[in-house]
Design a protein around this motif. Structure first.
Motif, mmCIF file in Angstrom:
data_model
loop_
_atom_site.group_PDB
_atom_site.id
_atom_site.type_symbol
_atom_site.label_atom_id
_atom_site.label_comp_id
_atom_site.label_asym_id
_atom_site.label_seq_id
_atom_site.Cartn_x
_atom_site.Cartn_y
_atom_site.Cartn_z
ATOM 1 N N LEU A 205 29.766 49.660 45.885
ATOM 2 C CA LEU A 205 29.388 49.214 44.539
ATOM 3 C C LEU A 205 30.657 48.876 43.776
ATOM 4 C CD1 LEU A 205 26.947 49.176 42.520
ATOM 5 C CD2 LEU A 205 27.463 51.551 42.031
ATOM 6 N N LYS A 206 30.761 47.624 43.355
ATOM 7 C CA LYS A 206 31.980 47.215 42.646
ATOM 8 C C LYS A 206 31.590 46.798 41.242
ATOM 9 C CE LYS A 206 35.444 43.575 43.163
ATOM 10 N NZ LYS A 206 36.752 44.009 42.957
ATOM 11 N N TRP A 207 32.320 47.334 40.279
ATOM 12 C CA TRP A 207 32.072 47.039 38.876
ATOM 13 C C TRP A 207 32.740 45.700 38.557
ATOM 14 C CZ3 TRP A 207 30.874 51.672 35.566
ATOM 15 C CH2 TRP A 207 30.455 51.283 34.297
ATOM 16 N N LEU A 208 31.943 44.733 38.111
ATOM 17 C CA LEU A 208 32.530 43.393 37.911
ATOM 18 C C LEU A 208 33.122 43.195 36.521
ATOM 19 C CD1 LEU A 208 29.870 41.101 39.582
ATOM 20 C CD2 LEU A 208 32.237 41.350 40.269
ATOM 21 N N ARG A 209 32.711 44.019 35.589
ATOM 22 C CA ARG A 209 33.155 43.755 34.205
ATOM 23 C C ARG A 209 34.383 44.584 33.862
ATOM 24 N NH1 ARG A 209 31.791 39.219 34.609
ATOM 25 N NH2 ARG A 209 29.866 39.106 35.734
ATOM 26 N N THR A 210 34.323 45.391 32.813
ATOM 27 C CA THR A 210 35.539 46.013 32.276
ATOM 28 C C THR A 210 36.441 46.706 33.297
ATOM 29 O OG1 THR A 210 33.982 47.688 31.602
ATOM 30 C CG2 THR A 210 34.909 46.316 29.858
ATOM 31 N N LYS A 211 35.840 47.583 34.144
ATOM 32 C CA LYS A 211 36.723 48.436 34.942
ATOM 33 C C LYS A 211 37.171 47.826 36.272
ATOM 34 C CE LYS A 211 34.575 52.507 33.069
ATOM 35 N NZ LYS A 211 33.433 53.311 33.395
ATOM 36 N N ARG A 212 36.286 47.081 36.887
ATOM 37 C CA ARG A 212 36.554 46.482 38.194
ATOM 38 C C ARG A 212 36.871 47.532 39.274
ATOM 39 N NH1 ARG A 212 36.588 40.941 38.925
ATOM 40 N NH2 ARG A 212 35.987 39.976 36.989
ATOM 41 N N THR A 213 36.366 48.777 39.112
ATOM 42 C CA THR A 213 36.570 49.796 40.141
ATOM 43 C C THR A 213 35.510 49.627 41.219
ATOM 44 O OG1 THR A 213 35.231 51.256 38.831
ATOM 45 C CG2 THR A 213 37.605 51.540 38.652
ATOM 46 N N GLN A 214 35.682 50.356 42.311
ATOM 47 C CA GLN A 214 34.791 50.189 43.453
ATOM 48 C C GLN A 214 34.581 51.539 44.121
ATOM 49 O OE1 GLN A 214 35.892 46.898 45.901
ATOM 50 N NE2 GLN A 214 35.592 48.022 47.797
ATOM 51 N N VAL B 259 28.461 44.280 41.698
ATOM 52 C CA VAL B 259 28.144 43.605 42.947
ATOM 53 C C VAL B 259 28.028 44.692 44.019
ATOM 54 C CG1 VAL B 259 30.601 43.111 43.462
ATOM 55 C CG2 VAL B 259 28.822 41.793 44.579
ATOM 56 N N LEU B 260 27.042 44.537 44.882
ATOM 57 C CA LEU B 260 26.885 45.471 46.012
ATOM 58 C C LEU B 260 27.349 44.737 47.256
ATOM 59 C CD1 LEU B 260 23.432 47.270 45.782
ATOM 60 C CD2 LEU B 260 25.700 48.169 45.336
ATOM 61 N N ILE B 261 28.318 45.326 47.973
ATOM 62 C CA ILE B 261 28.835 44.648 49.159
ATOM 63 C C ILE B 261 28.386 45.418 50.401
ATOM 64 C CG2 ILE B 261 30.932 43.788 50.283
ATOM 65 C CD1 ILE B 261 32.198 44.111 47.384
ATOM 66 N N LEU B 262 27.801 44.685 51.338
ATOM 67 C CA LEU B 262 27.253 45.343 52.519
ATOM 68 C C LEU B 262 27.846 44.724 53.773
ATOM 69 C CD1 LEU B 262 23.705 45.138 51.015
ATOM 70 C CD2 LEU B 262 25.131 47.165 51.075
ATOM 71 N N GLY B 263 28.600 45.553 54.519
ATOM 72 C CA GLY B 263 29.242 45.085 55.750
ATOM 73 C C GLY B 263 28.913 46.020 56.898
ATOM 74 N N ASP B 264 29.762 45.975 57.941
ATOM 75 C CA ASP B 264 29.528 46.787 59.138
ATOM 76 C C ASP B 264 29.404 48.274 58.815
ATOM 77 O OD1 ASP B 264 29.366 44.876 61.021
ATOM 78 O OD2 ASP B 264 31.523 44.866 61.504
ATOM 79 N N ASN B 265 30.401 48.796 58.065
ATOM 80 C CA ASN B 265 30.422 50.232 57.779
ATOM 81 C C ASN B 265 29.198 50.662 56.992
ATOM 82 O OD1 ASN B 265 32.814 50.220 59.030
ATOM 83 N ND2 ASN B 265 34.078 50.385 57.151
#
Ligand code: HAM
Length: 423
Positions: free
Chosen positions: A396-405, A381-387
């Motif tokens: 960039l957040k990994w949604l499956r195995t690792k869930r790192t960001q 998932v790509l998250i786009l906010g103020d920063n």
């Protein structure tokens, strides 16, 4: 509450992975047919019913029992096409295709037959077909078989299909044989199954197709179609078999293969799928040298096949998994004010045709948006906010195995996906 309206019996909705599988099979056919330089033809779904009555034969099941026919507002009898060959030949005559050229054509689309629905047998089903017009050389029969062989190998189903082949000769030879067969079966007609009893007067050759053991037993003693063929037909058939042997294409000689449509002459073939149940004919075809004349054109030989895509899918499903074609990356804007930036990022990703990008639509809490991202099946998932918007970065957040960001510059996004994340 208002009553819901279901789909018509025998006509199915095909969704997600099942739809991806059908598309995959169709695209393999398309690729192989294009490699053999076949050209696509699209004919209408609706034709005058006369086309099929004359082309396929009034007494065939496809016409007499299964055709969807209706009167249009001009009181003309029209039909939903039960198959593609008659329409392709009609188009070739109408567009003068066969006289200056020897077209090799392919088509794909829905066909309609009012049959009793069961697994692998539907009232709307999908054909991919190919037709060669204007060539009577046995090499053209062989080429079509080679195409289907290539498709099966590309789909990884070769070990589970068997090619059955026969020659049914010219219409004269068949007429002669029909009389011999009727003479032989008449005295024992009471022992035949009821369908075969009807066929004895309507379409005796189709009795050879019967799967009923008692009828098969009687047929063992009946005259053989091969014995009624002319010397030329036999020679022609030998050449086809020879070409198959040289190409190492395995086949089973099936003297009882007659096919259900009247237009066939000489070579006929069918691919039978193993372990797929009663509806095991996956693809079928043959030569139809008299069809153009029947349809009012100049004599032009023809040969072709049509594959039942749903039946091939039933076999493919047993052997190969297929991924539901959906989302790789889900793009989420934190607030409405970030939407424009999110659109830009999504379009950048979509400029690479192999990345499937879904953009979140609608407002709400970020938690809800991430839940939708998860449900989409996306890997990231790509998250786009103020920063992110201010610094032109993406999270960039990994949604499956690792869930790192991690947060990276937008300019590095594609390289990161392809190199570091091995997209
Ligand atoms: P066909 O054998 O009637 O031949 O149909 C070809 C294939 O369509 C069959 O082998 C089967 O896989 C599939 N099929 C037929 N009926 C159904 C059904 N009700 N539900 C699902 N699949 C079905 C023809 O149509 C000829 N036009 C083939 C041809 C082309 N001959 C020469 N050129």
């Amino acid at each position: 509450m208002t009553e819901t309206i279901p789909s018509v019996r025998g006509m199915r909705d095909v969704l997600f992975a099942d739809a991806s599988r059908l598309s995959h099979i169709e695209s393999v056919f398309r690729l192989v047919l294009e490699a053999y330089s076949y050209e696509e033809i699209r004919t209408p779904i609706v034709e005058y019913e006369q086309l099929f009555k004359r082309g396929l034969g009034e007494s065939t099941d496809a016409v007499a029992k299964e055709m969807y026919r209706f009167l249009d507002r001009d009181e003309k009898w029209l039909a939903l096409r039960p198959e593609g060959t008659a329409a392709v030949v009609r188009a070739a005559i109408q567009k003068n295709l066969c006289y200056d050229d020897r077209p090799r054509l392919w088509y794909m689309g829905p066909m309609f037959r009012y049959e009793r629905p069961q697994a692998g047998r539907y009232r709307q089903f999908q054909h991919v077909g190919a037709e060669i017009l204007g060539l009577d050389d046995p090499l053209s029969d062989f080429e079509l078989i080679q195409i289907v062989t290539d498709v099966c190998s590309e789909l990884g189903i070769s070990d589970c299909v068997q090619l059955h082949i026969n020659s049914i000769g010219s219409s004269d030879a068949r007429a002669l044989y029909r009389n011999k067969l009727v003479d032989a079966l008449q005295p024992v007609s009471h022992l035949l199954d009821s369908d075969s009893q009807t066929r004895l007067t309507m379409n005796p050759l189709r009795i050879l197709d019967s799967k009923v053991p008692a009828t098969q037993e009687i047929l063992r003693e009946a005259p053989k179609l091969m014995d009624s063929l002319s010397v030329e037909s036999k020679k022609r058939f030998d050449k086809v078999l020879n070409l198959l042997e040289k190409a190492n294409i395995r086949y089973k000689l099936d003297h009882r293969l007659v096919r259900g449509l009247d237009y066939y002459t000489d070579t006929v073939f069918e691919w039978i799928g193993m372990g797929v149940g009663a509806q095991d004919a996956l693809c079928a075809g043959g030569r139809y040298d008299g069809l153009t004349t029947l349809l009012g054109g100049k004599p032009t030989p023809g040969v072709g096949f049509a594959a039942g895509i749903e039946r091939i899918a039933l076999l493919h499903e047993q052997l190969h998994e297929i991924e539901r074609s959906s989302t790789d990356i889900y793009v989420v804007a934190m607030e409405e004010s970030h939407q424009q930036y999110a659109l830009e990022v999504a379009q950048l990703l979509r400029s690479r045709s192999d990345i499937r990008v879904r953009q979140h639509v609608g407002q709400g809490k970020i938690k809800t948006k991430l839940r939708w991202a998860d449900r989409s099946g996306a890997t990231w998932v790509l998250i786009l906010g103020d920063n992110e918007q201010r610094d032109r970065t993406v999270t960039l957040k990994w949604l499956r195995t690792k869930r790192t960001q991690e947060t990276i510059p937008l300019s590095d996004l594609l390289t990161t996906l392809y190199t570091k994340l091995e997209f």
